[in-house]
Scaffold this motif. Structure first.
Motif, short mmCIF file in Angstrom:
data_model
loop_
_atom_site.label_atom_id
_atom_site.label_comp_id
_atom_site.label_asym_id
_atom_site.label_seq_id
_atom_site.Cartn_x
_atom_site.Cartn_y
_atom_site.Cartn_z
N GLN A 187 2.20 5.30 -8.31
CA GLN A 187 2.13 4.00 -7.64
C GLN A 187 3.04 4.05 -6.41
OE1 GLN A 187 5.27 1.59 -10.51
NE2 GLN A 187 3.14 1.14 -10.65
N TRP A 188 2.83 3.13 -5.50
CA TRP A 188 3.57 3.17 -4.24
C TRP A 188 4.21 1.81 -3.97
CZ3 TRP A 188 -1.72 4.20 -4.61
CH2 TRP A 188 -2.07 5.55 -4.68
N THR A 189 5.41 1.84 -3.40
CA THR A 189 6.04 0.60 -2.97
C THR A 189 5.85 0.47 -1.46
OG1 THR A 189 7.66 0.77 -4.72
CG2 THR A 189 8.20 -0.70 -2.90
N GLY A 200 6.61 -2.22 1.47
CA GLY A 200 7.37 -3.46 1.69
C GLY A 200 8.01 -3.87 0.38
N ASN A 201 7.78 -5.11 -0.04
CA ASN A 201 8.33 -5.58 -1.30
C ASN A 201 7.32 -5.53 -2.44
OD1 ASN A 201 11.04 -6.31 -0.60
ND2 ASN A 201 10.19 -7.99 0.60
N LYS A 202 6.18 -4.93 -2.20
CA LYS A 202 5.13 -4.96 -3.22
C LYS A 202 4.84 -3.56 -3.74
CE LYS A 202 2.84 -8.28 -3.92
NZ LYS A 202 3.01 -9.38 -4.91
N VAL A 203 4.46 -3.54 -5.02
CA VAL A 203 4.11 -2.27 -5.65
C VAL A 203 2.60 -2.17 -5.76
CG1 VAL A 203 4.30 -0.90 -7.75
CG2 VAL A 203 6.26 -2.19 -6.90
N TYR A 204 2.05 -1.05 -5.34
CA TYR A 204 0.60 -0.86 -5.35
C TYR A 204 0.23 0.22 -6.36
CZ TYR A 204 0.02 -3.72 -1.21
OH TYR A 204 0.00 -4.78 -0.34
N ASP A 205 -0.71 -0.12 -7.23
CA ASP A 205 -1.28 0.86 -8.16
C ASP A 205 -2.56 1.42 -7.54
OD1 ASP A 205 0.52 0.38 -10.29
OD2 ASP A 205 -0.49 -1.53 -10.63
N PRO A 206 -2.95 2.64 -7.97
CA PRO A 206 -4.19 3.22 -7.43
C PRO A 206 -5.41 2.33 -7.68
CG PRO A 206 -3.00 4.85 -8.71
CD PRO A 206 -2.27 3.56 -8.89
N GLY A 207 -5.38 1.58 -8.77
CA GLY A 207 -6.52 0.70 -9.06
C GLY A 207 -6.83 -0.26 -7.92
N LYS A 208 -5.83 -0.58 -7.14
CA LYS A 208 -6.06 -1.55 -6.05
C LYS A 208 -6.90 -0.95 -4.93
CE LYS A 208 -2.21 -4.53 -7.05
NZ LYS A 208 -0.80 -4.79 -6.88
N ILE A 209 -6.91 0.38 -4.84
CA ILE A 209 -7.76 1.01 -3.82
C ILE A 209 -9.20 0.61 -4.09
CG2 ILE A 209 -8.58 3.21 -2.89
CD1 ILE A 209 -5.89 4.43 -3.79
N ARG A 210 -9.54 0.68 -5.36
CA ARG A 210 -10.93 0.40 -5.70
C ARG A 210 -11.31 -1.07 -5.51
NH1 ARG A 210 -12.70 2.02 -11.24
NH2 ARG A 210 -13.86 0.09 -11.21
N VAL A 211 -10.32 -1.96 -5.58
CA VAL A 211 -10.62 -3.38 -5.36
C VAL A 211 -11.18 -3.56 -3.95
CG1 VAL A 211 -9.66 -5.70 -5.27
CG2 VAL A 211 -8.87 -4.11 -7.02
N PRO A 247 4.51 7.78 0.19
CA PRO A 247 4.36 6.36 0.52
C PRO A 247 3.80 6.11 1.92
CG PRO A 247 6.68 6.97 0.39
CD PRO A 247 5.90 8.14 -0.09
N ASP A 248 4.11 7.02 2.86
CA ASP A 248 3.60 6.81 4.22
C ASP A 248 2.07 6.90 4.25
OD1 ASP A 248 6.11 6.51 5.10
OD2 ASP A 248 6.33 8.56 5.88
N LEU A 249 1.57 7.89 3.54
CA LEU A 249 0.12 8.06 3.47
C LEU A 249 -0.51 6.84 2.79
CD1 LEU A 249 -2.16 10.03 4.12
CD2 LEU A 249 -1.78 11.11 1.92
N ALA A 250 0.13 6.39 1.71
CA ALA A 250 -0.39 5.23 0.99
C ALA A 250 -0.37 3.99 1.88
CB ALA A 250 0.43 4.99 -0.27
#
Lengths: 430, 117, 441
Positions: C338-340, C342-353, C406-409
């Motif tokens: 998962q990636w942080t 800013g102040n938010k954490v992103y899971d890979p599942g969100k890519i698919r959203v 994280p930069d790539l994300a």
């Protein structure tokens, strides 16, 4: 075609690079049902352009037990007949969910290419990066490049690339059911592989009844004579073939099923790892998947140890050469050393008995089967998309039951008479 | 009550995954299943079954069951593997609560690797 | 007919210019009070904020409006919002995300644009971070948006112990912290004030949105009243109850001729039809009066239609890339990464959203007789979706090799948002055209 189908046929011209699409006409399904009924018809339509036709069965990818099968239809360089080979493991259903029901591959590419079939799109891609690689390395490359380990690969190795008449199309890393030299055809077309991935969805006409009938079938099969049967050796014994269980079992890690096939007809052997290991092996390539009983029986007869025999099969799978043919020719030549067998791959030529005389791949000819019964069962399996070995093992999947399910799933009236006609037609008896 | 999986019995036939997908979509599809045989390490023949429950992810490995509570930190020393954090956005197992005969994955499993406890 | 179909039918009448009063058009809610009952309904022009700081949840607004037949949508970034992006707009939907990043991105000129928009009769619908944004604050950037004098109860100087989801549990706020006591489904009760109609209990998902206190009780449309079996407790249950229950979950505040509707929970979430219904009803209630049916027609003068051949090529190109990216994203979902940002954490599942938001609409465009675009929009969409495939594959390769990038994300999520905006703009233009709302220029 609304149900149990993607409603699309792709016509891929490797020569011009053109890809066209057609809808799957419901009338064609009513007339030919599916699977080899339709691949044969498409083959006939494009016969002058030397096609390979890939297609799924009507029930492929459904909850019907054994619904693992897609098929390839082409003219076998070994028998000279228009023939059909099974596409099993998980590749058959991956094609079904890839957004196409059938795909005609015609013409010859000017330079090596591979097809990437995904979600209703076919791409013809440059194969510079994979041509020359063995089957395992090519599969690794495609999966890494495309970014998904679940991509299913129908591909050839150096045997197919170099024009060996014994070249086979492998599924991912393993030998599939192609005993008819379709790998040679891939090579002639400069087609290294077909990558398949689909996240499609198949609608069902009468979903509740269809699924309930499937569940009832699973329940019956589970409590029937096949209960507890597992692995390639037990499969062979069940079909009346030679018993190699004691010979092979010390190497077996686990048994693996093709998609939704209740009996796992494949066995994974560990060659460079303890077969009793439960955790994930630290060895990168600890063994291989056995999918074809015939070369094992021959190599055992020749006096090879199970481990050496499996090593031969592993090298065959990497090179993309039919292991049954290699075993047969090695036996005839009296070659028994592993190294010598591997060295002989580039020189091996047919004819080979292992190609059989049927239009269906002899991969599923295990034990002393009555020829007519076997042909009929193969034809029905290849039309409807049922695993051809499992179909031979189970009596519960009657033709009437399969037709009932096909009608429930599609809302089309598919009768025994139609099935008989399609069977006769594909068998050349009409 | 919950689903119990014997990862060693599994033959990776995917019947459970398809049945679960049917339960979600009323059609045959695999993308929304909450039970998934893990097939990603084919050359090593390492396979098990993953299940997403309401507040945990169950990894039924051949060597035993591992339960990861969703949202809890994993052991940082443990080597990451593919079953550690799967399919978080998928819906969790509802034990097919709308069906009288119980979860479809249990009924469809040909080797009785799935049961209810 | 479900509520979405009902709204779609209503909107198909509104877009043709029918005069329908609120009490006739919005069914299923009883409105004992309020002068807007007889107000004629209008087909709104809606802007969805998808710029700096917005998370994937702006796509929930997209789903809601799409299902209701509200196709006069546009998507604003922090830059385009400041560049007169709210002209001709009736509703600004501000979704979840990182409130600090949103405030910083919009800055002083963005705040001024939003204020002008509301004072002139516009409706601000803020959800989660979008609800925090206009609350009074002393912190830099946030203090540019001091429009609603509500306090939040989840602000603390001494952080309680997190039981789980430590990465999503709190955000620093100067010397204090904003913490999130619970996540997932919570129970709410409406107060009986218009536009929500008579009191009722409902469920909605809470993903970090504010529990609020407001001195004006009439401005509180709904309060948090309980937790459910699906509520995930991030702190001790007693503390969660003290912090959340009884506080305002939804508030409605007038400013000039317009309104703020602030939702702590995500009422726009696609799996909560009752909350969706209330949110939509409230939107119609406070729409500026007397809208012509096609308010943005003038803004679409540059529209063009793709030829059949170009449309086929365009759809095929986008489909190819989204399929490629989607296949990798499904594989990434199985990765422990998962990636942080800013102040938010992103899971890979969100890519698919993001990818599904495009993928699920390709079929509609495939069947559409004509595709409406702005000049150059098709090429830009194809270029950006192609870069998605490269980015998501590179992310997967890094992840496979155990590298956290994280930069790539960050680049990937930015590109996902950008591609989605480009594509959805074409989708909604086309839908609006065929729905009858936008006429050939």
């Amino acid at each position: 075609m609304e149900y149990l189908a993607s409603d699309k046929i792709a016509i891929v011209d490797l020569g011009s690079g053109d890809i066209t699409e057609e809808e799957l006409d419901e009338d064609l399904v009513l007339e030919k049902i599916g699977g080899v009924g339709i691949t044969q018809s498409l083959y006939d339509r494009f016969e002058g352009e030397d096609p390979i036709v890939l297609g799924s069965g009507l029930l492929t990818g459904s909850l019907v037990p054994g619904s693992a099968l897609s098929v390839m239809t082409a003219k076998s360089p070994l028998t000279g007949k228009v023939s059909h080979v099974p596409v099993v493991l998980d590749a058959g259903i991956e094609f079904k969910y890839s957004g196409f029901d059938y795909m005609v591959i015609k013409g010859t590419a000017q330079k090596p290419v591979y097809l990437w079939v995904h979600d209703g799109i076919v791409d013809i891609n440059d194969a510079d990066e994979v041509w020359g690689k063995d089957v395992w390395a090519a599969t690794d490359y495609i999966r890494e490049f495309m970014g998904d380990d679940l991509i299913q690969v129908l591909g050839i190795g150096k045997a197919g690339e170099s024009g060996s008449p014994l070249a086979t199309t492998c599924i991912n890393y393993w030998q599939g059911g192609d005993r008819l030299g379709f790998g040679t055809l891939f090579g002639q077309k400069m087609l290294k592989l077909i990558g398949l991935r689909g996240m499609g969805l198949l609608e069902i006409a009468e979903p509740e009844d269809f699924v309930e009938d499937c569940l009832a079938l699973v329940s019956t099969i589970k409590s029937g004579p096949l209960k507890g049967k597992k692995g390639i050796a037990q499969m062979a014994v069940t079909l009346g073939g030679e018993d190699i269980e004691d010979w092979i079992s010390p190497l077996i890690h686990r048994h693996m099923a093709c998609f939704n096939t209740p009996i796992p007809t494949n066995s994974f052997v560990f060659l460079d790892e303890d077969p009793a290991l439960l955790e994930e092996s630290k060895v990168n390539e600890p063994g291989m998947l056995l999918t074809d009983i015939h070369p094992l029986i021959t190599l055992k007869k020749m006096g090879l140890s199970a481990k050496d025999a499996c090593q031969v099969l592993k090298e065959c799978a990497k090179y993309g050469i039919d292991a049954a043919a290699v075993a047969e020719l090695s036996e005839k030549a009296g070659t028994t050393a592993l190294e010598d067998m591997v060295k002989s791959f580039p020189e091996l030529k047919g004819p080979v008995d292992s190609a059989g005389t049927s239009i269906f791949s002899p991969w599923a000819m295990v034990g002393n089967q009555d020829r007519d019964t076997w042909e009929r069962r193969q034809a029905v399996s290849y039309i409807l998309g049922i695993h051809p070995l499992f179909a031979l093992m189970t009596s519960e999947l009657t033709e009437a039951k399969l037709l009932d399910l096909a009608s429930l799933g599609t809302e089309l009236e598919l009768t025994q008479e139609t099935l008989d006609e399609v069977v006769a037609e594909v068998s050349g008896k009409s | 009550m919950g689903i119990k999986i014997d990862g060693l019995l599994c033959t990776a036939c995917m019947a459970c995954e398809l049945a679960c997908g049917y339960h979600r979509d009323d059609a045959f599809a695999l993308l929304s299943s909450c039970i998934v045989p893990y097939r990603g390490r084919e050359k090593k023949n390492y396979l098990g079954v993953m299940l997403k429950e309401e507040d945990s992810l169950v990894a039924a490995r051949p060597e035993g069951i591992e339960i990861n509570r969703i949202g809890e930190e994993q052991d940082p020393d443990k080597e990451a593997d593919a079953s550690a954090k799967p399919m978080l956005l998928r819906e969790s197992c509802d034990l097919c609560e709308d069906l009288d005969d119980g979860p479809l994955c249990i009924r469809v499993c040909p080797v009785d690797a799935i049961s209810v406890e | 007919m479900d509520i979405y179909e009902r709204f779609k039918t209503l909107n198909s009448r509104l877009i043709r210019g029918e005069n329908i009063p609120f009490s006739e058009g919005i069914k299923g809610l009883s409105h004992p009070s309020g002068t807007n009952r007889d107000k004629p309904l209008a087909y709104p022009a809606i802007a969805i904020y998808a710029g700096q700081g917005a998370s994937h949840s702006w796509l929930w607004f997209v789903d809601l409006f799409d299902r209701m037949g509200l196709y006069d949508l546009c998507f604003l970034t922090d830059t385009t919002l400041k560049e007169n992006g709210l002209r001709g707009i009736d509703v600004l939907a501000m979704s979840g995300g990182d409130t600090f990043a949103i405030a910083e991105g919009l800055g002083k000129s963005g705040a001024r644009e939003i204020e002008r928009f509301i004072r002139s009769g516009g409706l601000y619908m803020g959800s989660c971070a979008g609800a925090y944004l206009p609350l009074n604050s002393s912190k830099p950037f946030l203090n540019l948006f001091n429009y609603v004098p509500a306090k939040i109860t989840n602000l603390t100087r001494s952080l309680p112990t997190a039981l789980r989801l430590k990465e999503k549990f709190c955000t620093s706020y100067g010397c204090s912290f904003i913490f999130h006591p619970v996540r997932e489904t919570v129970e709410l009760k409406t107060n009986g004030f218009a536009p929500f109609g008579k009191p009722k209990t409902l469920l909605a998902p809470l993903y970090g949105g504010p529990p609020m206190i407001l001195s004006d009780p009439a401005a509180v449309l709904a309060r948090y009243t309980g937790f459910t079996d699906h509520t995930l407790f991030l702190v001790d249950r007693k503390l969660a109850e003290e912090t959340v229950l009884g506080t305002a979950a939804v508030i409605r505040k007038k400013m000039g001729a317009g309104h703020f509707h602030l939702y702590g929970p995500h009422f726009e979430h696609p799996r909560f039809p009752t909350a969706n219904h209330l949110m939509a009803a409230a939107m119609y209630w406070d729409l500026r009066r007397g809208n012509p049916p096609c308010p943005r027609t003038d803004a679409l003068q540059g529209d063009a239609f793709l030829s059949k051949k170009s449309a086929k090529h365009f759809i095929r190109a986008v489909k190819r890339e989204i399929s490629n990216a989607r296949i990798v994203a499904a594989g990434l979902e199985m990765q422990p990464v998962q990636w942080t940002i800013g102040n938010k954490v992103y899971d890979p599942g969100k890519i698919r959203v993001f990818l599904e938001a495009i993928w699920s609409r390709l079929g509609v465009l495939e069947k559409a007789p004509r595709l409406c675009i702005q000049p150059g929009q098709d090429g830009a969409t194809m270029r950006h979706t192609a870069s998605l495939t490269s980015l998501v594959r590179a992310t997967k390769r890094d992840s496979d090799q155990g590298r956290n990038t994280p930069d790539l994300a960050r680049t990937l999520f930015s590109e996902l948002s950008h591609s989605s905006m480009l594509f959805l703009d074409i989708y909604f233009r086309t839908q609006a055209y065929h729905f009858g709302g936008i006429h050939e220029a």
